[in-house]
Design an enzyme around this catalytic site. Structure first.
Site, PDB file in Angstrom:
ATOM      1  N   LYS A  22       0.826  -1.209   0.000  1.00 28.73           N
ATOM      2  CA  LYS A  22       0.000   0.000   0.000  1.00 28.73           C
ATOM      3  C   LYS A  22       0.857   1.254   0.000  1.00 28.73           C
ATOM      4  O   LYS A  22       0.624   2.180  -0.783  1.00 28.73           O
ATOM      5  CB  LYS A  22      -0.910  -0.008   1.232  1.00 28.73           C
ATOM      6  N   ASN A  23       1.861   1.295   0.874  1.00 28.11           N
ATOM      7  CA  ASN A  23       2.639   2.524   1.024  1.00 28.11           C
ATOM      8  C   ASN A  23       3.530   2.814  -0.177  1.00 28.11           C
ATOM      9  O   ASN A  23       3.955   3.953  -0.366  1.00 28.11           O
ATOM     10  CB  ASN A  23       3.468   2.457   2.308  1.00 28.11           C
ATOM     11  N   CYS A 116      -6.133   8.367   8.404  1.00 33.00           N
ATOM     12  CA  CYS A 116      -6.423   7.957   9.782  1.00 33.00           C
ATOM     13  C   CYS A 116      -6.012   9.026  10.790  1.00 33.00           C
ATOM     14  O   CYS A 116      -5.006   9.708  10.615  1.00 33.00           O
ATOM     15  CB  CYS A 116      -5.674   6.663  10.109  1.00 33.00           C
ATOM     16  N   ARG A 121       0.368  14.700  12.664  1.00 33.49           N
ATOM     17  CA  ARG A 121       1.121  14.254  11.492  1.00 33.49           C
ATOM     18  C   ARG A 121       1.416  15.476  10.608  1.00 33.49           C
ATOM     19  O   ARG A 121       0.837  15.653   9.544  1.00 33.49           O
ATOM     20  CB  ARG A 121       0.320  13.211  10.710  1.00 33.49           C
ATOM     21  N   ASP A 304       3.292   0.791  12.276  1.00 32.46           N
ATOM     22  CA  ASP A 304       2.067   0.249  11.683  1.00 32.46           C
ATOM     23  C   ASP A 304       1.691  -1.120  12.251  1.00 32.46           C
ATOM     24  O   ASP A 304       0.547  -1.553  12.104  1.00 32.46           O
ATOM     25  CB  ASP A 304       2.215   0.133  10.163  1.00 32.46           C
ATOM     26  N   ARG A 396      -9.449   0.473   3.519  1.00 31.94           N
ATOM     27  CA  ARG A 396      -8.486   1.406   2.931  1.00 31.94           C
ATOM     28  C   ARG A 396      -7.142   0.751   2.665  1.00 31.94           C
ATOM     29  O   ARG A 396      -6.411   1.166   1.774  1.00 31.94           O
ATOM     30  CB  ARG A 396      -8.260   2.607   3.859  1.00 31.94           C
TER      31      ARG A 396
END
Length: 416
Positions: A22-23, A116, A121, A304, A396
């Protein structure tokens, strides 16, 4: 709103195939804007974040189409540097469009990103990098505007190690004049994957995967074909689920070195982890031993996987101390675990987890992406039935989560 009902107490057994990271995907797709011709991307995960970024690419004017398991992106006709607010707010990674659009058009207008809520952040390191390259940044009414007559290479020292800032600066610097040096750069596998993609387009990036990255600007970037690396966070999640359920699972299509920090902790807990080429087998026969964890930038233990790992700690023998050094809001799942009987005390960035023999099923909520994964693991090992709501967070970032777990013997169903 959909809910996931899980019948706990069934050990996971079998094989699970890990999808694309995903990242990596959420950085490489925006990066395709820099290409002068078609990019072919393979091994994209089938998740909401990828779907939302595809919609942004189309909104900007790119031609996007599927060809079997490949995605073809032609960005040559992109005709705007403004990203739509409604599309941007659906995911955190929309900020990569700032670097990509700034690199191509010397202009970008991107709303503040969504994603999220896991604490503060900031994007100050992104802005610091863009300004060092010669861009003027203004923020008005929730819109980040970046503009430069020209971008020039510069030496940029990141005050904190940031994956997002490292990638965003790389995107903007690829076609800047001269050489850019990013010091104290993030070293995550996604950085290397994105740099490999950009180099395949014709960029000149060296040092990705170390704390110093050098980018020599080029005049033109073409198209390429690129395969996304496997998702270390998805792999780690299934490793933890196998261990927590006292199961025996072969996690396939991975790069084992990306998972060294997870494997090391599991071995410390008495869980058997066997590496075999591009797979890892996790075997857990009894109750694991409690260990301490501190999240750190790669190659340290990933933030994570802190939330899923805390579920494993909640049933471990002994007391564990979990220190969250990356995000200050990454213990929101603790209240949900307490509903299931977990004994956890949080003070600031530290959680003290006193292991108990078993959790009890309860109605819980997925407060964010990785917390959602943690709740699924908790449901798998709890006595009785667990009902998880707010599944949008899980969707997601996890591809076919229910199907993969059902294939391992889990008992669960999604209801509208």
């Amino acid at each position: 709103m959909d809910k996931l009902i899980i019948e706990g107490g069934h050990a996971l057994d079998g094989e699970v195939y890990i999808g694309g990271a995903k990242n990596s995907a959420v950085a490489i797709l925006p990066a395709s804007i820099l290409a002068g011709s078609t990019c072919t991307i393979k091994n994209l995960p089938n998740i909401k974040d990828v779907y939302n970024i595809r919609n942004i690419l189309v909104q900007l004017g790119a031609e996007v189409k599927e060809d079997g398991d490949r995605l073809l992106i032609n960005s040559s006709k992109v005709d705007t540097y403004r990203v739509d607010f409604e599309l941007s707010k659906k995911l955190r990674a929309s900020y990569y469009f700032i670097g990509a659009l700034l690199g191509r058009f010397r202009k970008a207008e991107v709303p503040f990103p969504g994603g999220c809520d896991i604490g503060v952040r900031p994007i100050d390191q992104h802005i610091k990098g863009f300004e060092a390259l010669g861009a003027k940044i203004t923020i008005e009414h929730g819109i980040i505007r970046a503009e430069a007559d020209e971008l020039r290479g510069s030496s940029i020292f990141l005050d904190v190690v940031s994956v997002g800032a490292t990638i965003n600066i790389m995107l903007a610097a690829c076609m800047a004049k001269g050489t850019t040096v990013i010091e104290n750069a993030a070293k995550e596998p996604y950085i290397v994957d994105t740099a490999n993609f950009l180099n395949a387009l014709g960029a000149n990036i060296k040092g990705a995967g170390t704390d110093e990255i050098k980018i020599k600007g080029v005049d033109f970037l073409g198209g390429c074909e690129h395969c996304i690396i496997p998702d270390q966070m998805e792999a780690g999640t299934y490793m933890i689920a196998a261990a927590a359920s006292k199961g025996d699972v072969l996690v396939k299509n991975i790069i084992p070195t990306h998972l060294d920090s997870i494997s090391a902790k599991m071995k410390e807990m008495g869980i058997k982890v066997v590496e075999n080429g591009d797979s890892l087998r996790v075997i857990a026969n009894g109750r694991p031993k409690a260990v301490n964890i501190k999240t750190m930038p790669y190659p340290g233990f990933p933030t994570d996987l802190q939330q899923p790992m805390s579920v494993l700690m909640s049933i471990a023998e002994g007391t564990a101390i979990v220190t969250e050094s990356i995000y200050d809001g990454r213990f929101k799942h603790v209240d949900e675990l307490k509903r299931m009987g977990a004994k956890i005390n949080v003070e600031g960035r530290i959680a003290v987890i006193e292991g108990i023999k078993k959790l009890s099923g309860a109605p819980v909520c997925a407060t964010d992406l990785r917390a959602g994964a943690a709740m699924v693991i908790a449901g798998l090992i709890a006595e009785g039935e667990t009902v998880i709501s707010d599944l949008k967070h899980i969707d997601r970032g996890y591809e076919d989560l229910e199907e993969k777990l059902l294939g391992l013997g889990a008992k669960m169903k999604r209801i509208p």
